[in-house]
Design a protein around this motif. Structure first.
Motif, short mmCIF file in Angstrom:
data_model
loop_
_atom_site.label_atom_id
_atom_site.label_comp_id
_atom_site.label_asym_id
_atom_site.label_seq_id
_atom_site.Cartn_x
_atom_site.Cartn_y
_atom_site.Cartn_z
N ILE A 161 -22.22 9.01 -7.69
CA ILE A 161 -21.31 9.02 -8.86
C ILE A 161 -20.65 10.39 -8.94
CG2 ILE A 161 -21.12 8.51 -11.33
CD1 ILE A 161 -24.10 7.38 -11.04
N LEU A 162 -21.44 11.44 -8.84
CA LEU A 162 -20.93 12.81 -8.81
C LEU A 162 -21.79 13.62 -7.86
CD1 LEU A 162 -20.40 14.02 -12.53
CD2 LEU A 162 -18.65 13.15 -10.97
N ASP A 166 -19.57 18.92 -8.65
CA ASP A 166 -18.81 18.33 -9.76
C ASP A 166 -19.41 18.71 -11.11
OD1 ASP A 166 -17.11 16.90 -8.03
OD2 ASP A 166 -18.59 15.29 -7.84
N ARG A 218 -19.55 10.41 -15.58
CA ARG A 218 -18.15 10.60 -15.17
C ARG A 218 -17.41 11.54 -16.11
NH1 ARG A 218 -17.87 4.40 -13.76
NH2 ARG A 218 -18.59 4.50 -11.60
N GLU A 219 -17.78 11.49 -17.40
CA GLU A 219 -17.14 12.40 -18.38
C GLU A 219 -17.82 13.77 -18.39
OE1 GLU A 219 -17.39 10.69 -22.29
OE2 GLU A 219 -15.94 9.12 -21.85
N LYS A 220 -18.92 13.90 -17.68
CA LYS A 220 -19.77 15.11 -17.71
C LYS A 220 -20.13 15.45 -19.16
CE LYS A 220 -17.06 16.74 -13.95
NZ LYS A 220 -16.21 17.80 -13.50
#
Ligand code: PMV
Length: 321
Positions: A161-162, A166, A218-220
């Protein structure tokens, strides 16, 4: 003698798997999301056994009588390699084994990686996943670095995903005990599947937790990830507790760590925790807060040690011949 060595890292689940769909194939009943850690590792060396017609497995120098986790992946891989060699497998962990620190995941993933290189078989990712899963349901996630999704609805495909760069969070592993657990994950999750009255709720909520965690990663977004990770972890421990007989992996030290995590959060630090089938507490945090967290947990609780890790990468072959 030709020998091949590979290293893989453990992974800690943020959205967990606890319960199998198929015991023979060792298939998880749900999807999961994990974080691969650096610092901790399993290093596994394999070579052909020239002295007897049996596989031999050594973990941290000790010969193992129970080969049940290694033989199914080995059989799967030997069909592809078309080899009927008997192997000597020597695996070393630089962290406590069988105590809720995912040593079987990194051990199996390092074995599969070493086997692929040893027999030069250039596996498809799906074959690596299948081989790993036969050994440990969480091991396929150690085939990739960073945040990893293992998707039950897509043949257990594992995808990143990351990666570390990232979102370079820190992971502080609070070792509450180094004793091996009394009930293995494999036994424990079967007891829960058969007896916990909330096992079906646990299954039903899985996709929702996966979706929430995917958005958060994804939005961290620390706060969103904290929310879903801790909710998911506490629900899994409720499933364990409501099983018959009840299963308890948390200890008093685990509970005092969680209390300190809550205090640290109230003081403005960005951190959250997860706990697996053992008393250890894994803290995921903003690297800016690592020092303060380590000082507080060391001072206020009876943890034996805190391992400071970052997000880890995928397995690799290391040339030690
Ligand atoms: O991979 P196993 O069979 O040892 O089970 C792992 C179970 C948990 O660590 C508790 C959860 C998970 O998803 O890793």
């Amino acid at each position: 003698m030709i020998q091949t060595t590979a290293i893989a890292h453990p992974n800690f689940a943020l959205v967990k798997y606890w319960g199998k769909k198929d015991i023979d194939q060792n298939m998880p009943a749900m999807s999961s999301i994990s974080l691969t850690v650096d610092s901790m590792q399993s290093k596994t060396k394999i070579y052909k056994n020239l002295s007897s017609k049996q596989h031999r497995l050594f973990i941290n120098g000790q010969e193992q009588q129970d080969l049940s986790k290694i033989v199914p992946p080995l059989k799967y891989l030997s069909k592809i390699s078309k080899s009927n060699d008997f192997l000597v497998i020597k695996s070393e962990n630089n962290f406590p084994t069988s105590s809720g620190l995912a040593s079987s995941a990194s051990g199996i993933a390092s074995f599969v990686t070493a086997y692929e290189a040893h027999y030069n078989i250039d596996l498809k990712m799906s074959d690596r996943v299948n081989a790993c899963m036969l050994g440990s349901g969480s091991a396929p996630r150690s085939l990739l670095g960073g945040f990893v999704l293992m998707d039950k609805n897509d043949s257990y495909r594992c995808s990143q995903i990351l990666k570390k760069s990232d979102w370079p969070l820190d992971i502080l592993i609070c070792i509450a005990s180094t004793k091996p657990k009394k009930i293995s994950s494999r036994e424990g999750m079967e007891i829960s599947r058969k007896t916990s009255p909330i096992y079906n709720d646990w299954l039903d909520i899985n996709q929702k937790h996966v979706n929430e965690a995917l958005v958060a990663i994804r939005e961290k977004n620390m706060l969103k990830l904290e929310n879903v990770t801790e909710k998911n972890c506490e629900l899994m421990h409720q499933v364990m507790k409501t099983s018959s007989p009840p299963i308890a992996y948390k200890s008093d030290v685990t509970i005092s760590c969680v209390a300190e995590i809550e205090n640290l959060r109230a003081a403005g630090h960005e951190l959250f925790y997860t706990i697996d089938a053992g008393p250890q507490v894994k803290i995921i945090c903003d690297p800016k807060s690592s020092k303060a967290i380590k000082e507080t947990i060391t001072e206020k609780t009876d943890v034996i040690e805190i391992v400071h890790a970052g997000i880890g990468g995928s397995p690799r072959v290391v040339n030690e011949n």
